[in-house]
Write an enzyme that holds these catalytic residues in place. Structure first.
Site, PDB file in Angstrom:
ATOM      1  N   GLY A  70      -2.262  -2.770   5.412  1.00 21.58           N
ATOM      2  CA  GLY A  70      -1.336  -2.357   4.340  1.00 21.58           C
ATOM      3  C   GLY A  70      -0.021  -1.863   4.920  1.00 21.58           C
ATOM      4  O   GLY A  70       1.072  -2.295   4.522  1.00 21.58           O
ATOM      5  N   GLY A 107      -8.851  -5.589   5.753  1.00 26.90           N
ATOM      6  CA  GLY A 107      -8.655  -4.514   6.720  1.00 26.90           C
ATOM      7  C   GLY A 107      -8.227  -3.238   6.051  1.00 26.90           C
ATOM      8  O   GLY A 107      -8.100  -3.177   4.821  1.00 26.90           O
ATOM      9  N   GLU A 121       2.881  -0.310  -8.906  1.00 29.35           N
ATOM     10  CA  GLU A 121       2.187   0.075 -10.143  1.00 29.35           C
ATOM     11  C   GLU A 121       1.255   1.209  -9.738  1.00 29.35           C
ATOM     12  O   GLU A 121       0.293   1.005  -9.008  1.00 29.35           O
ATOM     13  CB  GLU A 121       1.452  -1.142 -10.699  1.00 29.35           C
ATOM     14  CG  GLU A 121       1.081  -0.943 -12.148  1.00 29.35           C
ATOM     15  CD  GLU A 121      -0.214  -0.200 -12.301  1.00 29.35           C
ATOM     16  OE1 GLU A 121      -0.162   1.054 -12.308  1.00 29.35           O
ATOM     17  OE2 GLU A 121      -1.256  -0.847 -12.382  1.00 29.35           O
ATOM     18  N   GLU A 178      -3.742  12.435 -12.633  1.00 31.46           N
ATOM     19  CA  GLU A 178      -4.619  11.305 -12.908  1.00 31.46           C
ATOM     20  C   GLU A 178      -5.998  11.594 -12.320  1.00 31.46           C
ATOM     21  O   GLU A 178      -6.117  11.829 -11.112  1.00 31.46           O
ATOM     22  CB  GLU A 178      -4.021  10.043 -12.278  1.00 31.46           C
ATOM     23  CG  GLU A 178      -4.809   8.803 -12.594  1.00 31.46           C
ATOM     24  CD  GLU A 178      -4.153   7.540 -12.036  1.00 31.46           C
ATOM     25  OE1 GLU A 178      -3.911   7.481 -10.820  1.00 31.46           O
ATOM     26  OE2 GLU A 178      -3.893   6.619 -12.823  1.00 31.46           O
ATOM     27  N   GLY A 228      -6.013   0.092   4.905  1.00 33.39           N
ATOM     28  CA  GLY A 228      -4.660   0.311   4.418  1.00 33.39           C
ATOM     29  C   GLY A 228      -3.737   0.733   5.545  1.00 33.39           C
ATOM     30  O   GLY A 228      -2.572   0.321   5.609  1.00 33.39           O
TER      31      GLY A 228
END
Ligand code: TAP
Length: 475
Positions: free
Chosen positions: A207, A201, A245, A378, A203
């Site tokens: 989540g 599903g 992370e 990033e 996020g």
């Protein structure tokens, strides 16, 4: 078409309680690869109940039982090798050799390592004045990203099994199918019902539901800093432990005595492996000013030795980016880079002959300032930055001038200087001269790269609570 619309809850594949589905796109063809269910809060609730019900017996399972389940998973994983490689090439766009040598291999490595780490692991210790017990943390929610479909899920699952913590896994919606094969492997491994659950599903529903759920004790998340912050905020409401992370912008420090070709290869492989979609990728390359010309020439000359293109074609080492969104993000950074630095090779747009698929041009910028956007944020694509330094302390200072601290690389010869740089970079993992990866080496970040450690015995510790018993009668 891979239409896999069920969730794995309490030892069974069951229908979703909602009608919504999510399309999974093959990034090399831009075609729909299949569909998964967009799980509902009700689906999540069922999974949490199953995990909670499994907890009392599962958390008291013996070390020998857990080792046996992990060994069974290793066997099942090896038996599904071809399928795992195939599915990761389809859903992620990873070249077949990368799906095999990186993705398949890393997922397997974590399960094998867990067997080894658990065999040596002690859950109780007599510390003189008290006895220390390490006990399962409770129910864990695992939220994984798309860039390493088996690696990220496997390290979390393996550690949780070793610790006796029942889990609910929510894989990334872009790459759910490899995780669903993992669920089938676990199903056949004899792991008790409810100890492993998978709910697909979004996020925002699953989540978010995991991070705010009052009956989940721990969330292990890998992904973006933006989502990591949301998870931490949600978890605060129930004082839930989190491990995060969150990526990085890792430095590669090239020493004066380094072999230029070796250094250039390290820099290239960091952006070409997995199309640069690697949280620990070294994407700021610090070279001595005196090496600038030779390094620039060597890196441009060597780039074609990392061929990119159709991930199903033999010899290809770099495939497309995972999605149109990721392609757009990478393009916007390349545009910024063109204003901030000198474009050495690459640039915006798709490479010639690769108009279909989310292919980006491998791009190298030079004359980069460490405080520019392309050196600080990033990018998560095949883009790197070359930054020159005057002396080594200057290089170390710039290497540490980042909000991130996930990894670092140092290339050179003098052992003392290599040790000095390795211990001076503020990051959770350093690679000296492209050393091999040890699956027992803890993985995680300093600073905004995250909280906590995964892999091996440190990974198992995350899923445990510490209890001190004073006056424990001896057995
Ligand atoms: P994220 O949005 O962080 O996705 C990672 C995982 O979190 C996915 O399973 C995602 O679900 C889930 N998620 C999304 N919103 C959530 C929420 N509010 N609460 C809980 N879980 C949630 O990453 P992305 O958008 O795919 O990638 C964006 C950027 O993140 C990349 O460009 C890259 O810079 C970085 N990234 C870092 C890593 C690593 S390894 N550190 C990995 C991937 C991406 P859905 O899949 O359903 O959205």
């Amino acid at each position: 078409m891979r239409n896999q619309l069920k969730h794995y809850i309490n030892g069974e594949w069951i229908e979703s309680t909602g009608p919504e589905t999510i399309e999974v796109i093959n990034p090399a063809t831009e075609q729909v690869l299949g569909e998964i269910s967009s799980g509902t809060e009700e689906d999540l609730e069922k999974a949490v109940k199953a995990a909670r019900a499994a907890f009392p017996a599962y958390s008291r399972s013996t070390k020998e039982e857990r080792i046996q389940w992990l060994k069974n998973i290793v066997k099942g994983y090896e038996a599904r090798k071809d399928e795992l490689i195939d599915v990761m090439t389809d859903e992620l766009g990873a070249p077949l050799s990368v799906s095999d040598e990186v993705h398949y291999h890393m997922g397997l490595g974590h399960f094998k390592q867990a067997v080894e780490s658990l065999s040596d692991f002690s859950f109780s210790e007599d510390r003189g004045g008290h006895t220390l017990l390490k006990e399962s943390i409770g129910v864990s929610g695992l939220i994984t990203p798309w860039n390493f479909p088996t690696n990220q899920a496997s390290t979390k699952i393996a550690s949780a099994i070793a610790a006796g913590s029942p889990v609910i896994l929510k894989p990334a919606s872009k790459t759910p199918f490899a995780a669903m094969i993992l669920a089938e492997i676990i199903d056949e491994a004899g792991v008790p019902k409810g100890a492993f659950n998978l709910v697909n599903g979004s996020g925002s529903v699953i989540g978010n539901g995991i991070s705010s759920h009052h009956d989940i004790d721990f969330v292990s998340f890998t992904g973006s800093g933006t989502v990591g912050k949301k998870i931490m905020k949600n978890a605060a409401e129930t004082i839930k432990k989190v491990a995060l992370e969150l990526g990085g912008k890792s430095p590669i420090v090239v020493l004066e005595d380094a072999d230029v070709e070796k250094a250039a290869k390290t820099a290239i492989s960091n952006i070409m492996t997995n199309t640069g979609q690697v949280c620990s990728a070294g994407t700021r390359v610090f070279i001595p000013q005196s090496m600038k010309k030779s390094f620039e020439k060597t890196i441009v000359d060597l780039l074609p030795t990392f061929p990119y293109g159709d991930p199903r074609k033999e010899g290809i080492v770099t495939g497309p980016l995972v999605s149109k969104d990721q392609w757009d993000t990478v393009q916007s950074y390349i545009k910024k880079g063109e204003k901030e630095a000198t474009l050495l090779v690459g640039g915006t747009g798709k490479p010639e002959g690769l108009e279909t698929g989310y292919y980006a041009k491998p791009t190298i910028f030079t004359d980069v300032s460490n405080d520019s956007v392309i050196a600080q944020e990033e990018i998560f694509g095949p883009v790197t930055t070359i930054i020159t330094y005057e002396d080594l302390e200057d290089a170390i200072e710039m290497a540490n001038d980042s909000v991130y601290g996930l990894a670092g690389f140092v290339v050179g010869k003098d052992p003392e200087t290599l040790r000095h740089v390795a211990s001076s970079i503020r990051s959770g993992r350093i690679k000296v001269n492209d050393a091999n990866t040890d699956f027992n080496g803890p993985f995680g970040g300093y600073k905004q790269s995250g909280i906590g450690r995964e892999w091996g015995d440190f990974g198992i510790e995350e899923y445990l609570e510490i209890k001190s018993v004073h006056g424990m009668p001896s057995a």
